[in-house]
Design an enzyme around this catalytic site. Structure first.
Site, PDB file in Angstrom:
ATOM      1  N   LYS A 121     -31.947  24.391  -2.521  1.00  0.00           N
ATOM      2  CA  LYS A 121     -33.036  25.344  -2.331  1.00  0.00           C
ATOM      3  C   LYS A 121     -34.217  24.642  -1.696  1.00  0.00           C
ATOM      4  O   LYS A 121     -34.610  23.561  -2.117  1.00  0.00           O
ATOM      5  CB  LYS A 121     -33.461  25.922  -3.682  1.00  0.00           C
ATOM      6  CG  LYS A 121     -32.470  26.918  -4.207  1.00  0.00           C
ATOM      7  CD  LYS A 121     -32.908  27.458  -5.540  1.00  0.00           C
ATOM      8  CE  LYS A 121     -32.536  26.522  -6.656  1.00  0.00           C
ATOM      9  NZ  LYS A 121     -32.927  27.006  -7.959  1.00  0.00           N
ATOM     10  N   MET A 149     -43.138  17.914  -9.642  1.00  0.00           N
ATOM     11  CA  MET A 149     -43.930  18.603  -8.632  1.00  0.00           C
ATOM     12  C   MET A 149     -43.646  18.134  -7.221  1.00  0.00           C
ATOM     13  O   MET A 149     -43.103  17.060  -6.997  1.00  0.00           O
ATOM     14  CB  MET A 149     -45.416  18.431  -8.927  1.00  0.00           C
ATOM     15  CG  MET A 149     -45.928  17.014  -8.791  1.00  0.00           C
ATOM     16  SD  MET A 149     -47.635  16.874  -9.341  1.00  0.00           S
ATOM     17  CE  MET A 149     -48.437  18.076  -8.330  1.00  0.00           C
ATOM     18  N   ASP A 182     -26.816  21.216  -6.134  1.00  0.00           N
ATOM     19  CA  ASP A 182     -28.158  21.234  -5.544  1.00  0.00           C
ATOM     20  C   ASP A 182     -28.305  20.104  -4.542  1.00  0.00           C
ATOM     21  O   ASP A 182     -27.550  19.146  -4.557  1.00  0.00           O
ATOM     22  CB  ASP A 182     -29.200  20.993  -6.641  1.00  0.00           C
ATOM     23  CG  ASP A 182     -29.388  22.220  -7.485  1.00  0.00           C
ATOM     24  OD1 ASP A 182     -28.870  23.273  -7.115  1.00  0.00           O
ATOM     25  OD2 ASP A 182     -30.058  22.108  -8.525  1.00  0.00           O
TER      26      ASP A 182
HETATM   27  N1  SAH Z   1     -33.616  19.799 -13.524  1.00  0.00           N
HETATM   28  C1  SAH Z   1     -34.314  18.676 -12.916  1.00  0.00           C
HETATM   29  C2  SAH Z   1     -35.660  19.045 -12.346  1.00  0.00           C
HETATM   30  C3  SAH Z   1     -35.623  19.970 -11.189  1.00  0.00           C
HETATM   31  S1  SAH Z   1     -37.213  20.266 -10.502  1.00  0.00           S
HETATM   32  C4  SAH Z   1     -34.446  17.568 -13.978  1.00  0.00           C
HETATM   33  O1  SAH Z   1     -34.185  17.796 -15.151  1.00  0.00           O
HETATM   34  O2  SAH Z   1     -34.812  16.457 -13.582  1.00  0.00           O
HETATM   35  C5  SAH Z   1     -37.256  19.103  -9.200  1.00  0.00           C
HETATM   36  C6  SAH Z   1     -38.288  18.044  -9.479  1.00  0.00           C
HETATM   37  O3  SAH Z   1     -37.763  17.072 -10.343  1.00  0.00           O
HETATM   38  C7  SAH Z   1     -38.683  17.253  -8.240  1.00  0.00           C
HETATM   39  O4  SAH Z   1     -39.671  17.913  -7.485  1.00  0.00           O
HETATM   40  C8  SAH Z   1     -39.220  15.979  -8.855  1.00  0.00           C
HETATM   41  O5  SAH Z   1     -40.533  16.163  -9.352  1.00  0.00           O
HETATM   42  C9  SAH Z   1     -38.305  15.816 -10.044  1.00  0.00           C
HETATM   43  N2  SAH Z   1     -37.199  14.874  -9.774  1.00  0.00           N
HETATM   44  C10 SAH Z   1     -35.887  15.139  -9.816  1.00  0.00           C
HETATM   45  N3  SAH Z   1     -35.160  14.036  -9.558  1.00  0.00           N
HETATM   46  C11 SAH Z   1     -36.029  13.050  -9.348  1.00  0.00           C
HETATM   47  C12 SAH Z   1     -35.903  11.653  -9.032  1.00  0.00           C
HETATM   48  N4  SAH Z   1     -34.705  11.074  -8.882  1.00  0.00           N
HETATM   49  N5  SAH Z   1     -37.039  10.942  -8.899  1.00  0.00           N
HETATM   50  C13 SAH Z   1     -38.246  11.506  -9.046  1.00  0.00           C
HETATM   51  N6  SAH Z   1     -38.412  12.801  -9.333  1.00  0.00           N
HETATM   52  C14 SAH Z   1     -37.329  13.560  -9.488  1.00  0.00           C
END
Ligand code: SAH
Length: 475
Positions: A272, A385, A250
């Site tokens: 995506k 979000m 991703d």
């Molecule tokens: N599978 C991922 C989430 C995917 S959805 C997990 O478990 O973390 C994507 C969302 O995850 C982003 O819009 C944000 O809200 C959050 N996110 C992912 N990585 C992040 C990071 N390093 N810092 C802050 N938010 C993060």
């Protein structure tokens, strides 16, 4: 340049070996030598409790008193492990005179053999030596290998040992045998052993032994890459990345993590963008199937954890429907990582008894949320979000009864070098996010615990919007 040493692995089964010394170092050496099947004699005026216990049960033989040359009679190898340099030297010199191999612990110069740092996987032993020049480097390398070599490698070595004759009979020719091993070691047998499915591994082995060469089967590992800091990868994830042929990752996966991928693996970004989720998801499924069917080891690498708002479930359903072998390696999800790196305990005995992981990426997903439940007190919301939806989110929470003064923390780029944290009261959420120009990826934490970010922050800069420090810093 230092003369490199010549490595050998000694067969000590049933052979007498002398250890001089009665303390913890001697105990360590005696234990390792016993594990290799040696008949261990320990010479010392006194033995420590553990050695004494071994002597009592006859597992070692105790030679009492100070070192005497006749202790070396009949032994194949001697280890001097006392804290008395003179005694150690006497053992070394007497041993040399008799053409015996002698190791003096922590003294490469006095030794004629050195005992290497090693990674121990049953019959599989990885030994490391710096020829006495840099023992700390050897130790460091050992630690690295220790974390990279799976515990199940010992089982794999045992299995191959048991099946050796069958393999030779099936592939009498060395080249064909090599190709078979190549397929075998990249295939399902090691994977099944890692999963502790020994019987299935044995069946698979037999199947591969009788199958023809063209039937190599690929597999997919669904791997959580964590939030960005490569230190938050699991050891399992690191190993899988080291073995991958193809990586489908991703956009959220950090470049630091991608650097750990096997050099010659093919990398495909399948990022995506909001809006075209569905088309791309089908393409991702198609790519996974295509490469796995070509016999490749595919890693589907996702930010955070693959099962938390990562569509990991859907991907596994597709794999299952097509009979492709898979495994799942969890990752540290953004909620846990962002909370930790912002100093926000998600639960707290006085402030929050539960945590909800919520996704609110678009207006549609916000419309389907149970706002009544989300607005309850004494719980923490960790909201995955897009930044655009923040305003509506806070307004609806307040509308449904959450106090406007409820603390929040937004963690942008959590755990990464450019992490920023913005804190404040729920009523000001949208304004503060705008003022500080918060960008994706960002995680929103709502609840009493969020204010801990102001006092418990430890990573990166202090939160923005935090109260000014009481004492002005000198300019
Ligand atoms: N599978 C991922 C989430 C995917 S959805 C997990 O478990 O973390 C994507 C969302 O995850 C982003 O819009 C944000 O809200 C959050 N996110 C992912 N990585 C992040 C990071 N390093 N810092 C802050 N938010 C993060």
């Amino acid at each position: 340049m230092a003369q490199p040493l010549f490595p050998v692995f000694a067969d000590l089964r049933g052979r007498p070996v002398l250890v001089v010394g009665g303390g913890t170092v001697a105990l360590r050496k005696a234990t390792a030598l016993r594990e290799a099947g040696a008949l261990v004699r320990v010479g010392a005026p006194e033995l420590n409790a553990e050695l004494a216990a071994l002597a009592d049960t006859g597992e070692i033989e105790h030679l009492p008193g100070r070192f005497a040359p006749h202790w070396l009679d009949d032994v194949w190898l001697a280890v001097a492990a006392t804290d008395d340099e003179d005694v150690n030297r006497a053992v070394a010199e007497e041993g040399q005179a008799r053409r015996l191999w002698v190791n003096v612990v922590d003294d490469a110069r006095a030794s004629s053999v050195q005992i290497p740092a090693r990674v121990d996987r049953g019959p599989l032993q990885v030994a490391i030596s710096s020829s006495g020049t840099a023992p700390m480097l050897a130790r460091h390398l050992r630690e690295t290998l220790e974390s990279q070599l799976d515990a199940s490698l010992g089982d794999l070595a045992e299995l191959l040992g048991r099946e050796r004759d069958r393999i030779r009979t099936r592939f009498p020719q060395i080249n064909a045998r090599r190709r078979f091993f190549d397929r075998l070691l990249r295939g399902r047998v090691p994977a099944l052993l890692r999963r502790r499915q020994r019987l299935a591994a044995e069946h698979e082995f037999s199947a591969q032994l009788s199958a023809d060469a063209s039937s190599a089967r690929g597999s997919v590992a669904l791997v959580g890459a964590g939030p960005g800091d490569p230190g938050l990868l699991t050891l399992r994830a690191l190993r899988v990345l080291n073995e991958a042929d193809v990586i489908l990752h991703d956009r959220l996966v950090s470049s630091e993590v991608l650097q750990l991928v096997r050099r010659d693996a093919q990398r495909i970004e399948v990022g995506k963008q909001a809006g075209n989720h569905h088309a791309t998801q089908d393409q991702i499924h198609a790519l996974m199937l295509e490469h796995a069917r070509a016999g490749k080891r595919v890693v589907r690498l996702k930010g955070g954890d693959p099962f938390v708002f990562g569509r990991g479930g859907e991907e596994l359903e597709v794999l299952r429907a097509h009979g492709i072998d898979f495994e799942v390696v969890p990752g540290i999800t953004a909620a846990l990582a962002c909370a930790a790196y912002a100093g926000v305990p998600l639960t707290h005995r006085e402030h929050a008894q539960s945590v909800r992981l919520v996704t609110a990426h678009c207006k549609q997903s916000q419309d389907t949320l149970d706002w009544q439940a989300l607005a309850l007190e004494r719980q923490t919301l960790a909201v995955y979000m897009g930044v655009a939806g923040l305003e509506g989110f806070s307004a609806r929470l307040i509308e449904h009864g959450r106090a406007p003064s409820t603390p929040f923390a937004i963690v942008e780029n959590g755990s990464r070098a450019n992490q920023r944290v913005v804190t404040g009261a729920l009523a000001d959420l949208a304004d503060l996010a705008r003022v500080h120009a918060v960008q994706s990826p960002a995680l929103l934490i709502v609840g009493e615990v969020a204010s801990f970010a102001n006092t418990l922050h430890w990573f990166g800069d202090a939160p923005l919007g935090a109260p000014a420090p009481a004492v002005a810093e000198a300019a």
